[in-house]
Design a protein around this motif. Structure first.
Motif, PDB file in Angstrom:
ATOM      1  N   ALA A  37       0.825  -1.216   0.000  1.00 27.99           N
ATOM      2  CA  ALA A  37       0.000   0.000   0.000  1.00 27.99           C
ATOM      3  C   ALA A  37       0.861   1.269   0.000  1.00 27.99           C
ATOM      4  O   ALA A  37       0.326   2.375  -0.052  1.00 27.99           O
ATOM      5  CB  ALA A  37      -0.904  -0.012   1.237  1.00 27.99           C
ATOM      6  N   HIS A  38       2.172   1.122   0.064  1.00 26.20           N
ATOM      7  CA  HIS A  38       3.046   2.302   0.154  1.00 26.20           C
ATOM      8  C   HIS A  38       2.996   3.104  -1.153  1.00 26.20           C
ATOM      9  O   HIS A  38       3.050   2.526  -2.244  1.00 26.20           O
ATOM     10  CB  HIS A  38       4.482   1.843   0.450  1.00 26.20           C
ATOM     11  N   LEU A  82      10.811  -0.227  -5.511  1.00 23.25           N
ATOM     12  CA  LEU A  82      10.492   1.187  -5.308  1.00 23.25           C
ATOM     13  C   LEU A  82      10.159   1.810  -6.659  1.00 23.25           C
ATOM     14  O   LEU A  82      10.798   1.501  -7.663  1.00 23.25           O
ATOM     15  CB  LEU A  82      11.686   1.925  -4.693  1.00 23.25           C
ATOM     16  N   ALA A  83       9.172   2.687  -6.662  1.00 29.49           N
ATOM     17  CA  ALA A  83       8.814   3.385  -7.895  1.00 29.49           C
ATOM     18  C   ALA A  83       8.349   4.786  -7.515  1.00 29.49           C
ATOM     19  O   ALA A  83       7.639   4.961  -6.517  1.00 29.49           O
ATOM     20  CB  ALA A  83       7.714   2.645  -8.638  1.00 29.49           C
ATOM     21  N   ARG A  84       8.776   5.762  -8.313  1.00 32.62           N
ATOM     22  CA  ARG A  84       8.486   7.165  -8.008  1.00 32.62           C
ATOM     23  C   ARG A  84       6.987   7.385  -7.762  1.00 32.62           C
ATOM     24  O   ARG A  84       6.588   8.032  -6.817  1.00 32.62           O
ATOM     25  CB  ARG A  84       8.972   8.016  -9.196  1.00 32.62           C
ATOM     26  N   ASP A  85       6.165   6.772  -8.638  1.00 29.12           N
ATOM     27  CA  ASP A  85       4.717   6.975  -8.544  1.00 29.12           C
ATOM     28  C   ASP A  85       4.001   5.692  -8.132  1.00 29.12           C
ATOM     29  O   ASP A  85       2.867   5.441  -8.538  1.00 29.12           O
ATOM     30  CB  ASP A  85       4.188   7.474  -9.889  1.00 29.12           C
ATOM     31  N   GLY A  86       4.659   4.870  -7.339  1.00 28.25           N
ATOM     32  CA  GLY A  86       4.008   3.655  -6.841  1.00 28.25           C
ATOM     33  C   GLY A  86       3.568   2.749  -7.968  1.00 28.25           C
ATOM     34  O   GLY A  86       4.369   2.366  -8.820  1.00 28.25           O
ATOM     35  N   ARG A  87       2.263   2.433  -7.994  1.00 27.29           N
ATOM     36  CA  ARG A  87       1.754   1.465  -8.983  1.00 27.29           C
ATOM     37  C   ARG A  87       1.934   1.920 -10.431  1.00 27.29           C
ATOM     38  O   ARG A  87       1.779   1.132 -11.362  1.00 27.29           O
ATOM     39  CB  ARG A  87       0.276   1.187  -8.714  1.00 27.29           C
ATOM     40  N   GLU A 103      11.352   0.412   7.231  1.00 26.55           N
ATOM     41  CA  GLU A 103      12.058   1.687   7.503  1.00 26.55           C
ATOM     42  C   GLU A 103      12.888   2.104   6.291  1.00 26.55           C
ATOM     43  O   GLU A 103      12.946   3.276   5.926  1.00 26.55           O
ATOM     44  CB  GLU A 103      12.991   1.528   8.713  1.00 26.55           C
ATOM     45  N   CYS A 104      13.533   1.125   5.694  1.00 25.15           N
ATOM     46  CA  CYS A 104      14.389   1.416   4.524  1.00 25.15           C
ATOM     47  C   CYS A 104      13.561   1.986   3.373  1.00 25.15           C
ATOM     48  O   CYS A 104      13.976   2.931   2.706  1.00 25.15           O
ATOM     49  CB  CYS A 104      15.104   0.151   4.054  1.00 25.15           C
ATOM     50  N   VAL A 105      12.392   1.392   3.140  1.00 24.32           N
ATOM     51  CA  VAL A 105      11.523   1.880   2.055  1.00 24.32           C
ATOM     52  C   VAL A 105      11.138   3.322   2.340  1.00 24.32           C
ATOM     53  O   VAL A 105      11.203   4.193   1.470  1.00 24.32           O
ATOM     54  CB  VAL A 105      10.265   0.981   1.929  1.00 24.32           C
TER      55      VAL A 105
END
Ligand code: PMP
Length: 453
Positions: free
Chosen positions: A365-366, A383-388, A443-445
């Protein structure tokens, strides 16, 4: 000066580290001297401990300093440390070969050894080419590899890899390969399932084979998970279709299970999930439980027979490495296989895999997470700048490095692959340790995605 600092200074004066821009050690990347290790934990010279979340580059299968593996090695020492495998043989290599053949997909009946994953890949490429040559098909000189694939760093292995970071500097030295699209499920278009991605990639492979089968020796791939690409995963259906296409077009299938073998993806070998038998199965890394360098290529009797002839026909496979089938390494590999059975590893890993998922599932959900995925004892968070939306962070931002550094401070060894943070712990990992890994990963994310570009 701390003990760590003393060792680090001596190291930096004389050692050149793998896969490292050494200048990073000036500031970005602390060098961590390790004094000892046990179970899932590494300990430095100042007594600080680090949970080895990535099994020391995916090698340490059961845990560090496993008493059973220690004992196997100790027993072999003082008996036979090494003898060349040309013209000579020894009990550990015979017993290990019997044990591997008994466990591998039916049809794989011969073991050829080397000392690293890359060397095993080189052997597969040469053997496949040579097999076709022995059949009078010397025009087959190329290989098909998958986009995003990784098979090692020696020139042949690098040639069939597709990660520019490692490869592009050496472009003029590379064999000319053909690249087929990856079945990677992360690349799914909206509404497309992992299976759809597999079918789409298999169609593209079919077209490539229609055009090039006459000049192609083999297709090489990493079954189920393209690890170095960032733990990109695909549906096993792709493997079934690829096997069928290789048969139809007269091309070998090389399954590189150097990273995913020995239970990593839930079955002993990833190929089992597709019910297929490759022409070559490559194993390394966890083969010795992470103790000693050893790799092996398993192949079929059909392959073996095409090289079996009078010496003067020059059909033999005359490849060698000095440490081929080293007795110490074979002994500890056998002990690893025995321990996998004794621990009912595959069954117990199902519980551990469930715990791993529970530890990371919330990250779906991040807002800056593009995907959370799992194959058995591997979970990955992209990780992605704009999530999905899945727009990647620019690699120059080195978000993974932020995660790496924070994890170290928290006593966890993570080594992100670009924008991908993943857990691939030794199988001895406990529920509490998994929970800790999940917390630190979270935490890292947070930190890595919050940092300004
Ligand atoms: N194949 C795969 C799938 C790998 O992940 C690796 C190493 N990461 C290799 C081959 C090369 O193995 P080695 O580093 O032992 O040469």
């Amino acid at each position: 000066m701390s003990h760590n600092a003393g060792w680090a200074a001596r190291d930096l004066a004389v050692v050149w580290h793998p896969c490292t821009q050494m200048k990073d050690h000036e500031r970005e990347l602390p060098l961590v001297p390790i004094a000892r290790a046990r179970g899932a934990w590494l300990e430095d010279f100042d007594g600080r401990r680090y949970l080895d979340a990535i099994s020391s580059w995916w090698t340490c299968l059961l845990g560090h300093a496993d008493p059973r593996l220690d004992a196997a090695l100790r027993n072999q020492l003082g008996t036979l440390e090494h003898v060349m495998l040309a013209g000579f043989t020894h009990a550990p290599v015979i017993e290990l070969s019997e044990a591997l053949v008994a466990r591998a997909p039916a049809g794989l009946s011969r073991c050829f050894y080397a000392d690293s994953g890359s060397a095993a890949v080189e052997i597969a490429l040469k053997m496949s080419f040579h097999w076709w040559r022995n059949q009078g098909r010397a025009g087959k000189t190329r290989f098909i590899a998958l986009a995003g694939g990784y098979h090692g760093e020696t020139l042949g292995a690098l040639s069939v890899g597709d990660l520019g970071l490692y490869k592009s500097s050496y472009a003029p030295l590379m064999l000319e390969q053909l690249t087929a699209p990856s079945p990677d499920a992360y690349a799914a278009a909206p509404g497309e399932s992992a299976r759809d991605c597999a079918l789409r990639a298999a169609n593209a492979l079919e077209q490539l084979l229609e055009q090039h089968a006459d000049e192609v020796c083999a297709l090489i791939l990493e079954p189920r998970v393209q690890c170095a690409a960032g733990m990109r995963m695909h549906d096993p259906e792709y493997l079934r279709l690829a096997r069928a296409l290789c048969d139809r077009f007269g091309v070998h299938l090389i399954a590189d299970e150097i990273a995913v073998g020995f239970g990593r993806t839930g079955t002993l070998f990833a190929c089992e999930q597709a019910g297929i038998c490759p022409d070559f199965l490559l194993l390394g890394k966890g083969l010795t439980g992470g103790y000693l360098p050893l790799s092996v290529l398993l192949t079929t009797d059909t392959m073996y027979q095409a090289f079996y002839d009078d010496y003067t026909t020059l059909r033999g496979f005359l490849h060698s490495h000095s440490y081929t089938g080293n007795p110490l390494a074979c002994r500890v590999a056998l002990a690893t296989l025995t321990a996998l059975d004794a621990d009912a590893t595959l069954a117990r890993n199902r519980e551990r895999a469930q715990a791993l998922w529970t530890a990371v599932a919330d990250l779906q959900a991040h807002p800056h997470v593009g995907d959370v995925r799992q194959a058995g004892m591997i979970v990955a968070v992209e990780l992605a700048r704009d999530g999905r939306g899945r727009t990647p962070y620019d690699w120059r931002e080195r978000r993974g490095l932020i995660a790496y550094r924070h994890a170290l401070v928290r006593g966890v060894l993570l080594r992100p692959l670009g924008n991908v943070l993943y857990l691939m712990p030794p199988y001895c990992v406990t529920p509490d340790e998994i929970a800790l890994l999940g917390r630190v990963l979270g935490e890292c994310v947070e930190l890595a995605t919050r940092a300004a570009a």
